[in-house]
Write a protein that holds these residues in place. Structure first.
Motif: not given
Length: 647
Positions: A276-286
């Motif tokens: 199944r597809e994810p509910l939310e995609t979260i991207q982070l660049h530190a």
């Protein structure tokens, strides 16, 4: 050219045993190490060429090659990167060996922190020597970019190695592993198998920046076999065009507007083993002193093992796009164990162990930042995508609430995203902020009730006065709710208060009795209350009149600081000894059964028969809250006797 022989300062076998058993638990990682070294060499050459355009080096096609020779049982890892000089081979390849096993152990023990320890373990020599886990002999040929002469290093790992200057070495480094004899009983570790090499590269090095190519006759032969003897495109009598094994698609390192949602979803399905597809995609660049990228996914449903102790956490750790480990529990707290994704750090060692990760200050910093990012994303869903949030909280809310107990640093952020069923919501939930916002001006506390299910608690006797007055009550049915409400205590200055604990006076009676009338009622019942307290001494600490009951004859309540029965049972299930606590029996003075019992108590001197009624009243209170009678058969008999008398 002359060949020089050098002796290790300590027996090579001792060193290799240390490396194999203390650092590596999976032999497949030898290829990860060698590919990573090759990738570093390519990175260094690219940087060197940028800094010095006059450097005599070819950077037109930087890549890594893997070549299998099944007949000779060799596996070669080759790059056209920065290479090494004769002196650098002795220094870099021999670093760990020349320090001696005893000295290495000494420095490891003296390391003041985990970062220092990982610095020792992560030295280049360790990764290179991992090749001896699978090879009887290792040959290294290298030429530094800009130099004319190369170097050959050879060792069987038996106490000596040789160094030789060579004239025909190409730019870069070539490591030839002369593999140990085949084990017919362990085909899964056959490193002359094209399939096995592809599998390792796909698992550990798929997102390496540089192309990893499978070359040579063995690749062509296996390609023909896979096609039923037919040569593939580029077949020219046994030599096929190189096959690139890695995707080189580090989606987490690319700007979000350059990656499609389908690409993100495919990555999620690959690493999350979820169709199944994810509910939310979260991207982070530190960025800054410690750089890393993260690509995280919130699943749309809870995994079957969410509450099992051996559940695998969802984050994979990469270092410079080299896969280090999956199930990396150090990157997020346990209450976010369902989050899937990838974290790619720039400055960690490739050889970090799970124990080191638990103590590393960079990892702790990453965990704090990633946790805040996940919680802020959930908060955004709550505000902007309520349907998504509702799905998330339904699937994972009970787990997230564990953080209210275990993570006080993020408690405010967790309270901001938590929501609960209530008597004002038939299907949905309410946040604490929403509850406070719609509280009447004269209400000082946030009321809640705990229990096994909504059905069990919504009609609880404890709720009668609240229902009559229309006061909203939170309905908490998850086991963790029994714990976090005590740990939190209040929200925005409003006390969290159980409707089943302590004395509650909501002034709900219609007759609006004066203080004198209430005093007279208390005096009228004083004798019955004291007598029942003595009769039920084994089970209750006090018997008193109730202000929370409007329909039921009796209920049991705990003192404000007492454990609830459910919490007592939870602690016992975890093996903790918890003494059984007595509770308070509250009687409804306006109920006919209680009135009749009080009148009979005042009229009779022989109260033996009334003792059964008192016991029955107490047991009814136990059953009303979903409990089990102490003696079910006696309860049935007492009830049957009373029913018989009514006929």
């Amino acid at each position: 050219m002359s060949t020089e022989t050098f002796e290790f300062q300590v027996e090579a076998r001792q060193l290799l045993q240390l490396m194999i058993h203390s650092v590596y638990s999976n032999k497949d990682v030898f290829l990860r190490e060698l590919v990573s070294n090759a990738s570093d060499a390519l990175d260094k050459l690219r940087l060197a060429k940028l800094r010095d355009d006059a450097l005599d080096a070819d950077v037109s096609d930087l890549h890594i090659e893997l070549e299998i020779d099944r007949d000779a049982r060799t596996l070669t890892v080759r790059d056209n990167g920065i290479g090494m000089s004769y002196d650098e081979v002795g220094e870099l390849i021999g670093t760990i060996a020349n320090s001696g096993t005893a000295q290495f152990l000494k420095e490891l023990k003296e390391a003041q922190d985990a970062a220092g320890a990982e610095g020792l373990i992560g030295q280049f020599g360790v990764g290179f020597y991992s090749g001896f886990m699978v090879a009887d002999e290792v040959t290294l040929v290298t030429r530094k970019a800009g130099e004319k002469q190369g170097t050959r290093w050879v060792s069987r790992g038996e106490g000596t190695y040789t160094l030789e200057r060579v004239d025909d070495a190409p730019q870069g480094t070539s490591v030839v592993l002369h593999l140990k004899p085949a084990d017919p009983d362990n085909q899964l570790h056959d490193y002359t198998s094209v399939w096995k090499i592809k599998e390792i590269v796909k698992r550990y090095s798929d997102f390496i920046t540089w192309p990893i190519r499978l070359v040579g006759e063995q690749a062509a032969k296996d390609g023909k076999d896979a096609k039923g003897g037919e040569g593939g495109e580029g077949d020219d009598g046994g030599t096929a065009a190189p096959e690139t094994l890695n995707s080189m698609k580090a989606l987490w390192a690319r700007p979000r507007d350059e990656v499609s949602e389908d690409e993100y979803h495919e990555l999620y399905k690959h690493i999350g083993h979820d169709w199944r597809e994810p509910l939310e995609t979260i991207q982070l660049h530190a960025e800054g002193t410690f750089e890393y990228q993260a690509l995280l996914f919130l699943p749309s449903h809870a995994p079957h093992d969410l509450y099992q102790q051996n559940m695998r956490h969802g984050l994979q750790l990469y270092v410079k796009r080299v896969f280090i480990m999956d199930d990396c529990e150090a990157l997020l707290p346990a209450y976010l164990r369902f989050v899937k994704g990838v974290v790619d750090a720039q400055d960690l060692s490739l050889n970090v162990s799970r124990e080191i990760l638990q103590q590393d200050r960079h990892i702790r910093m990453m965990q704090r930042r990633l946790t805040k990012k996940v919680l802020s994303s959930v908060k955004s869903m709550l505000a902007d995508a309520p349907e998504k949030y509702a799905t998330f909280w339904r699937e994972f809310g009970a787990v997230v609430k564990e953080g209210l107990v275990t993570d006080p640093d993020n408690r405010d952020a967790l309270l901001a995203v938590a929501s609960f069923a209530s008597t004002r919501e038939d299907d949905g939930t309410v946040t604490l902020a929403q509850y406070v916002e719609r509280m009447p001006e004269d209400q000082d506390d946030i009321y809640y009730v705990t229990g096994e299910s909504r059905e069990a608690i919504v009609n609880s006797p404890h709720m009668e006065a609240f229902r009559e007055r229309g006061i909203e009550v939170l309905l908490l049915t998850d086991p963790v709710d029994e714990v976090w409400v005590d740990a939190v205590g209040e929200f925005q200055g409003k006390r969290l208060r159980s409707v089943a604990k302590g004395e509650i006076d909501l002034d709900t009676r219609e007759d609006d009795r004066s203080e004198d009338e209430q005093k007279q009622q208390a005096e009228a019942y004083a004798g019955l209350l004291g007598w029942m307290r003595e009769r039920l001494d084994d089970d209750v600490k006090e018997v008193r009149l109730s202000t929370r009951l409007t329909r039921s004859p009796a209920c049991l309540v705990a003192d404000a600081d007492d454990l609830t029965p459910a919490l007592e049972n939870m602690y016992r299930a975890m093996g903790q000894e918890v003494p059984r606590s007595k509770r308070v029996l509250e009687l409804n003075p306006d109920h006919a059964l209680v009135k009749g019992l009080n009148e009979a108590y005042g009229e009779r001197e022989d109260r033996a028969e009334l003792a059964d009624t008192a016991e029955l009243l107490y047991t009814l209170a136990v059953v009303a809250e979903g409990g089990r009678p102490k003696d079910p058969s006696r309860f049935v008999q007492l009830t049957a006797d009373r029913l018989e008398r009514t006929l």
